[in-house]
Write a protein that holds these residues in place. Sequence first.
Motif, PDB file in Angstrom:
ATOM      1  N   LEU A 294      47.888  45.565  38.660  1.00  0.00           N
ATOM      2  CA  LEU A 294      46.808  44.789  38.214  1.00  0.00           C
ATOM      3  C   LEU A 294      46.887  43.514  36.829  1.00  0.00           C
ATOM      4  CD1 LEU A 294      43.611  47.198  38.014  1.00  0.00           C
ATOM      5  CD2 LEU A 294      44.726  46.167  39.987  1.00  0.00           C
ATOM      6  N   SER A 295      46.494  42.472  37.399  1.00  0.00           N
ATOM      7  CA  SER A 295      46.545  41.377  35.812  1.00  0.00           C
ATOM      8  C   SER A 295      45.652  41.279  35.099  1.00  0.00           C
ATOM      9  CB  SER A 295      46.812  39.669  36.728  1.00  0.00           C
ATOM     10  OG  SER A 295      46.542  38.737  35.415  1.00  0.00           O
ATOM     11  N   PRO A 296      46.638  40.994  34.108  1.00  0.00           N
ATOM     12  CA  PRO A 296      45.287  41.226  32.967  1.00  0.00           C
ATOM     13  C   PRO A 296      44.203  39.896  33.104  1.00  0.00           C
ATOM     14  CG  PRO A 296      47.629  41.100  31.544  1.00  0.00           C
ATOM     15  CD  PRO A 296      47.771  40.675  33.659  1.00  0.00           C
ATOM     16  N   THR A 297      44.426  39.094  33.628  1.00  0.00           N
ATOM     17  CA  THR A 297      42.976  38.069  33.881  1.00  0.00           C
ATOM     18  C   THR A 297      42.085  37.934  35.210  1.00  0.00           C
ATOM     19  OG1 THR A 297      44.312  36.348  34.587  1.00  0.00           O
ATOM     20  CG2 THR A 297      44.064  36.299  32.541  1.00  0.00           C
ATOM     21  N   ILE A 298      42.704  39.893  35.777  1.00  0.00           N
ATOM     22  CA  ILE A 298      41.794  39.537  36.913  1.00  0.00           C
ATOM     23  C   ILE A 298      39.857  39.530  37.395  1.00  0.00           C
ATOM     24  CG2 ILE A 298      41.863  42.546  36.112  1.00  0.00           C
ATOM     25  CD1 ILE A 298      42.428  42.839  39.131  1.00  0.00           C
ATOM     26  N   SER A 299      39.859  39.522  37.941  1.00  0.00           N
ATOM     27  CA  SER A 299      38.163  38.959  38.139  1.00  0.00           C
ATOM     28  C   SER A 299      37.731  40.237  38.209  1.00  0.00           C
ATOM     29  CB  SER A 299      38.185  37.862  39.329  1.00  0.00           C
ATOM     30  OG  SER A 299      38.280  38.650  40.968  1.00  0.00           O
ATOM     31  N   GLY A 300      36.492  40.498  38.516  1.00  0.00           N
ATOM     32  CA  GLY A 300      35.676  41.824  38.517  1.00  0.00           C
ATOM     33  C   GLY A 300      35.824  42.025  39.852  1.00  0.00           C
ATOM     34  N   ALA A 301      35.482  41.164  40.966  1.00  0.00           N
ATOM     35  CA  ALA A 301      35.621  41.376  42.584  1.00  0.00           C
ATOM     36  C   ALA A 301      36.902  41.632  42.263  1.00  0.00           C
ATOM     37  CB  ALA A 301      35.483  39.928  43.001  1.00  0.00           C
TER      38      ALA A 301
ATOM     39  N   VAL B  39      37.514  57.605  45.113  1.00  0.00           N
ATOM     40  CA  VAL B  39      36.170  56.193  44.807  1.00  0.00           C
ATOM     41  C   VAL B  39      35.825  55.424  46.470  1.00  0.00           C
ATOM     42  CG1 VAL B  39      35.610  54.143  43.853  1.00  0.00           C
ATOM     43  CG2 VAL B  39      36.713  55.532  42.611  1.00  0.00           C
ATOM     44  N   GLY B  40      36.221  55.550  46.928  1.00  0.00           N
ATOM     45  CA  GLY B  40      35.988  54.693  48.329  1.00  0.00           C
ATOM     46  C   GLY B  40      35.598  53.581  48.373  1.00  0.00           C
ATOM     47  N   ALA B  41      34.924  52.763  49.062  1.00  0.00           N
ATOM     48  CA  ALA B  41      34.821  51.424  49.598  1.00  0.00           C
ATOM     49  C   ALA B  41      33.109  51.521  49.255  1.00  0.00           C
ATOM     50  CB  ALA B  41      35.084  50.636  50.610  1.00  0.00           C
ATOM     51  N   GLY B  42      32.762  50.159  49.036  1.00  0.00           N
ATOM     52  CA  GLY B  42      30.939  50.238  48.498  1.00  0.00           C
ATOM     53  C   GLY B  42      30.568  51.618  47.237  1.00  0.00           C
ATOM     54  N   ASN B  43      31.596  51.888  46.494  1.00  0.00           N
ATOM     55  CA  ASN B  43      30.529  53.363  45.754  1.00  0.00           C
ATOM     56  C   ASN B  43      30.266  52.845  44.595  1.00  0.00           C
ATOM     57  OD1 ASN B  43      30.146  54.930  48.109  1.00  0.00           O
ATOM     58  ND2 ASN B  43      32.667  55.628  47.962  1.00  0.00           N
ATOM     59  N   VAL B  44      31.438  51.859  43.556  1.00  0.00           N
ATOM     60  CA  VAL B  44      31.687  50.627  42.730  1.00  0.00           C
ATOM     61  C   VAL B  44      31.565  49.756  42.343  1.00  0.00           C
ATOM     62  CG1 VAL B  44      33.894  50.711  42.958  1.00  0.00           C
ATOM     63  CG2 VAL B  44      32.884  50.879  40.275  1.00  0.00           C
ATOM     64  N   ALA B  45      30.525  49.155  41.448  1.00  0.00           N
ATOM     65  CA  ALA B  45      30.633  48.361  40.972  1.00  0.00           C
ATOM     66  C   ALA B  45      30.873  47.396  39.518  1.00  0.00           C
ATOM     67  CB  ALA B  45      28.581  47.751  40.864  1.00  0.00           C
ATOM     68  N   VAL B  46      31.695  46.641  39.478  1.00  0.00           N
ATOM     69  CA  VAL B  46      32.477  46.045  38.235  1.00  0.00           C
ATOM     70  C   VAL B  46      31.467  44.870  37.619  1.00  0.00           C
ATOM     71  CG1 VAL B  46      34.385  44.940  37.227  1.00  0.00           C
ATOM     72  CG2 VAL B  46      34.485  47.074  39.175  1.00  0.00           C
ATOM     73  N   TYR B  47      31.386  44.861  36.082  1.00  0.00           N
ATOM     74  CA  TYR B  47      30.635  43.624  35.862  1.00  0.00           C
ATOM     75  C   TYR B  47      31.517  42.845  34.353  1.00  0.00           C
ATOM     76  CZ  TYR B  47      26.337  45.981  37.638  1.00  0.00           C
ATOM     77  OH  TYR B  47      25.961  46.668  39.135  1.00  0.00           O
ATOM     78  N   GLU B  48      31.517  41.936  34.956  1.00  0.00           N
ATOM     79  CA  GLU B  48      32.641  41.294  34.144  1.00  0.00           C
ATOM     80  C   GLU B  48      31.720  40.998  32.555  1.00  0.00           C
ATOM     81  OE1 GLU B  48      34.163  37.611  35.450  1.00  0.00           O
ATOM     82  OE2 GLU B  48      35.648  38.834  36.649  1.00  0.00           O
TER      83      GLU B  48
ATOM     84  N   GLY C   1      32.829  38.802  28.774  1.00  0.00           N
ATOM     85  CA  GLY C   1      33.437  38.166  27.948  1.00  0.00           C
ATOM     86  C   GLY C   1      32.707  36.631  29.001  1.00  0.00           C
ATOM     87  N   GLU C   2      34.071  36.150  29.262  1.00  0.00           N
ATOM     88  CA  GLU C   2      34.883  34.599  29.626  1.00  0.00           C
ATOM     89  C   GLU C   2      34.981  34.871  31.169  1.00  0.00           C
ATOM     90  OE1 GLU C   2      35.735  31.917  26.750  1.00  0.00           O
ATOM     91  OE2 GLU C   2      34.972  32.461  25.548  1.00  0.00           O
ATOM     92  N   GLY C   3      34.354  35.880  31.264  1.00  0.00           N
ATOM     93  CA  GLY C   3      35.529  36.456  32.829  1.00  0.00           C
ATOM     94  C   GLY C   3      36.831  35.955  32.799  1.00  0.00           C
TER      95      GLY C   3
ATOM     96  N   PHE D 164      35.052  44.919  31.459  1.00  0.00           N
ATOM     97  CA  PHE D 164      34.455  45.161  32.735  1.00  0.00           C
ATOM     98  C   PHE D 164      33.445  46.197  32.340  1.00  0.00           C
ATOM     99  CE2 PHE D 164      38.739  43.481  33.834  1.00  0.00           C
ATOM    100  CZ  PHE D 164      38.260  42.693  33.948  1.00  0.00           C
ATOM    101  N   VAL D 165      32.805  46.419  33.016  1.00  0.00           N
ATOM    102  CA  VAL D 165      31.918  47.567  33.015  1.00  0.00           C
ATOM    103  C   VAL D 165      31.649  48.083  34.427  1.00  0.00           C
ATOM    104  CG1 VAL D 165      29.098  48.093  32.644  1.00  0.00           C
ATOM    105  CG2 VAL D 165      30.256  46.827  30.765  1.00  0.00           C
ATOM    106  N   ILE D 166      32.658  49.291  34.360  1.00  0.00           N
ATOM    107  CA  ILE D 166      32.385  49.750  36.443  1.00  0.00           C
ATOM    108  C   ILE D 166      30.754  50.894  36.129  1.00  0.00           C
ATOM    109  CG2 ILE D 166      33.861  51.684  36.566  1.00  0.00           C
ATOM    110  CD1 ILE D 166      36.122  50.377  35.368  1.00  0.00           C
ATOM    111  N   GLU D 167      30.375  50.465  37.103  1.00  0.00           N
ATOM    112  CA  GLU D 167      29.142  51.457  37.175  1.00  0.00           C
ATOM    113  C   GLU D 167      29.672  51.994  39.321  1.00  0.00           C
ATOM    114  OE1 GLU D 167      24.376  51.158  38.837  1.00  0.00           O
ATOM    115  OE2 GLU D 167      26.149  49.143  37.720  1.00  0.00           O
TER     116      GLU D 167
END
Length: 850
Positions: free
Chosen positions: A460-467, A479-488, A490-492, A501-504
């Motif tokens: 992964l890149s150090p500047t990867i987006s939350g998506a 984990v699998g598709a649809g089972n995690v949400a990621v919130y950025e 800092g400044e995105g 990131f917050v991983i939920e």
Amino acid sequence: MKDLVWIGGAPAVAQVDTIALPADIEGGQIFKATIGRKTLKYTFPDGPLRVEVAGAIVDQWNESEIPEFAEISATDQGDGSFTLTADNPGKPFIVNVIIGTGANEIQVVTLINSPTGGTFTLTYDGQTTGNIAYTASAATIQTALEALSNIGVGDVVVTGSAGGPWTIEFTNALGSTDVPVLIPDDSLLEGTNEEQVITLVSATGGTFTLSFGGQTTGAIAYNASAATVETFLEALSTIGAGNVSVSGSNGGPWTVEFIGELRGTNVDFITLDGSSLTGVLDVDVSETTPGGGGSNERHIVQAGLADNSSVNGGIVISGDSDVTGGTFDFTINDGLQDFVALTDIPYDVTVAEFQALLDAELIAWGLNYRYRVFVAHQYTTDPVGDDKLSDNAGMILQVDSALGTLTLSVDLDGTNLTGGSYSSFIDSIGAGMYYGDSSDYGDGAGSWKLLIDGNGTDDLSPTISGADLKTAIEGIAAVGAGNVAVYELGEGQGFKFGGGFVIEFIGDLSNQATGFTITTSKSVDSDLNLQVWTGYTGSSGTGEVQTLTISGSPVSGTFALSYGGDDTALIAYNADASTVETALEGLPSIGAGNVVCGGGALPGSPITITFANALSGEDLELVEAIYGNVIESVQGSDTPAVKVTTSQTPVTHSTTTESEGPHDWNTAANWDVIELPADDDNVFIVDGSDILYGLDQSTVTLNRLEIRNSATKIGLPRRNDSFYEYLDRFLKIGAAEIVVGLGDGNGSARINLDIGSSSPVIEIHDSGTGESGEQSVQVIGVNAVNTAELLILGGEVGIAVLPKQEAHFALVTMREGNLTTGSNVKILKWNKTGGDVQSYQTTIDGTVTL
């Protein structure tokens, strides 16, 4: 033929390149700028505007810490273009820019919503093809396009399967050109007609109604014919005459096919109201135990392992088990404003509920990227999402800010609490809190991985987006598709500026303690400093329980259940718990494993419906007993269409100001006659500034190149102060005769010569001492007929010493000096009467005289 003497010393002029983005950029395209072996990438956002994208690329370029990019400044021109200017005038640069992977424009034509018939056309710059079948082959598409007067044969190459997608690359006369986007006409494509089946429960009389698109029919007899149902539906303004065809027996089931103006469309569901039917089962569903207290597990990944500072608060909130009711208020102030101001918080708020209040507050203020406030610890243990302050639990909040040093203060007002009170204060030590800054991000090089129980994402890149991080985590099997949400945080920009990131965990992993161990790893060239911790562990809470009963003592009949807008198939009056459970799990709004039924069988004993797993811990709507159902037997396609996207677009790139300077062969002012050397000229390098740039003179063949025994260096070293050199390192030039080292002086420490395919006679009389253990005079070049000759009378000489270098000579004669040859050297005849030789597998295809 003329004589030219190198002088050097010309004034330095900075190179300026202009980059203009094409008009037809699209979201998801990747802009790539490459210098040497390093690449800077920028992914276009959805709905990109040229002006905004150009500005974003400029910002990313100027913030880059990659050395090759850091010595060039980008300037936004405000019109979708930008300039690149060398920070060191006189030092040229070579940058390649593309959108995609090549220079030719590529457009992709895709049929969407699965057409089942019909044709479409494509228009290019005002010219339109004939009708193209929806199942056309790539060859058919290519023929149709080449038939247009403005696209010639061979100007497009079409690939893809029959029915598409078709990839169209513009070549030949249209190659490397920003061409107009193809315009499709899809009005003649046909789609799949939707079919819905209407079934009533067992009834002996009464009526029902049907609704569609907000319109409701009149009362329809329970034993109506298909024609009657069709007439009632066509009377709705949202359907209209000729737009449905109904078939089936009297009393149903009735199959409704949407035709006419509604053909080939994924229409809304018909809804059924059977409350006026008679002779139906008396079915009831009631709530026995309300659900609640569930929480999704959260983890934080952030750059930084430094001690806390005044900018980052460890805010302690202490609970009290004596509190039995009421509410409290909570504020955080930064010296400028209350950026958190929560009021009337229930006394029994859970950790997860409190976090949700914090999130909503910051987002509502628009402060999500200025402040980050999240539950990070419960004193010495990780909190659980359903922990409550009223159970004597305590929380520590982390407050991060990118605004510089501010003085935080906190206030908890528990005046309205009963039985006890809560307290809050800022831990001056930080209580193990962490914060990040640019030093934890490093130079942005390398990559990292997130691992769950040892199973990692791709690099992964150090500047990867939350998506993108969300997609990567979904790729981990646990984990699998649809089972995690990621919130950025800092400044995105990933971990830049101490972000994270917050991983939920959601979906199938919601409302539960996952048991996951989350760690990170990084590549050897990465300076990232990452910290991972649990915000709070997920909890199932209390699963809601509902009870299904049938009154009376029926001996026949059916019923159906509805939840979340989905209807079950008909269920028999005497169904057992397993049958009801299977019916409910078949609803998309519930899903397998999310409900457990017990008790029964009906009608004599009630059946309990307990919501579990993903639906546990939530206060849910009631399952509803219904008097019939509407099942989609054939899903109508959305309106078929043709979509054209541009996956690769040429970028207009020009050098608007050429680099000039005292070290550039191509600068005429560096030569005594103010002209550049040409074929058959004699060139003399007696002294003057080093010759470092403009070294590709491969189209020139001199009569004589004479390099006197001066200190003037010719060529570049393998590595400069910051990176391995990507510019030409060797002077590429042909000559009949090359003489090095005549005259007085200590000689040059670096003379790099690439004779290419020419056949000079080279004489090395003397040289200086080479740099970094390399030979001061290095020669490469391959002549197909092996007619070049080399005479060494002194000095340090290397022939194709490095890997991937190659040289051919008909004759090498050595009298004095030191010679080193690499493994890709071929010599027909070698005559040595003096000097020292070090060779790495040199091929002698002839005679050796020693």
